[in-house]
Design an enzyme around this catalytic site. Sequence first.
Site: not given
Ligand code: PNS
Length: 159
Positions: A16, A40, A89, A127
């Site tokens: 990150h 999650k 990735r 992570s």
């Molecule tokens: O690091 P991650 O877990 O891959 O990140 C995912 C993240 C946080 C970017 C995504 O889950 C998100 O944007 N969550 C906020 C809720 C939201 O907007 N959901 C709709 C996205 S499809």
Amino acid sequence: MKIIYPGTFDPFSLGHTNITARACAMYECVIIAVSENIYKKPMFTLEQRVEMAKLAVADIRNTEVIGFKGLLVDLMQEKGVHCVLRGIRGMVDFEYELQMAQANRSMLKGYEPIFLMPGENYMALSSAFIRDLLRHGGNVSPFLPKPVNEYIKQFYDRI
Ligand code: PNS
């Protein structure tokens, strides 16, 4: 131009940091947006994840770290930002990112996903892998920014 770098960051890794530093060379400001992401079931609380992200990028001038709950597109509107930074990735990440970008695009006009490939040392780093090492008492220090490793030591004294 500003860009938002959203994620769960559970915890914030050297991968990150690598993505952030490279984006900082291209954008006026990188806003690291740590999502609550309760679905999650993160290992670290939102406050702890925000704290770790702050520690990780403390030396990078044009960053801002915030925590957020709710939809990413709502945060983007609030901040007036249209670009979203994500690291990719490989193909598995790509499928997931494509779906997420399409969903977000349908909710926010002008949504612009920007993908960066992590540096070669971080291509296999996640992570999830770090959390697994933590659960089993493995050495996570090669994968974490030094201050994040120090921070995590208070919870996992075997590392
Ligand atoms: O690091 P991650 O877990 O891959 O990140 C995912 C993240 C946080 C970017 C995504 O889950 C998100 O944007 N969550 C906020 C809720 C939201 O907007 N959901 C709709 C996205 S499809």
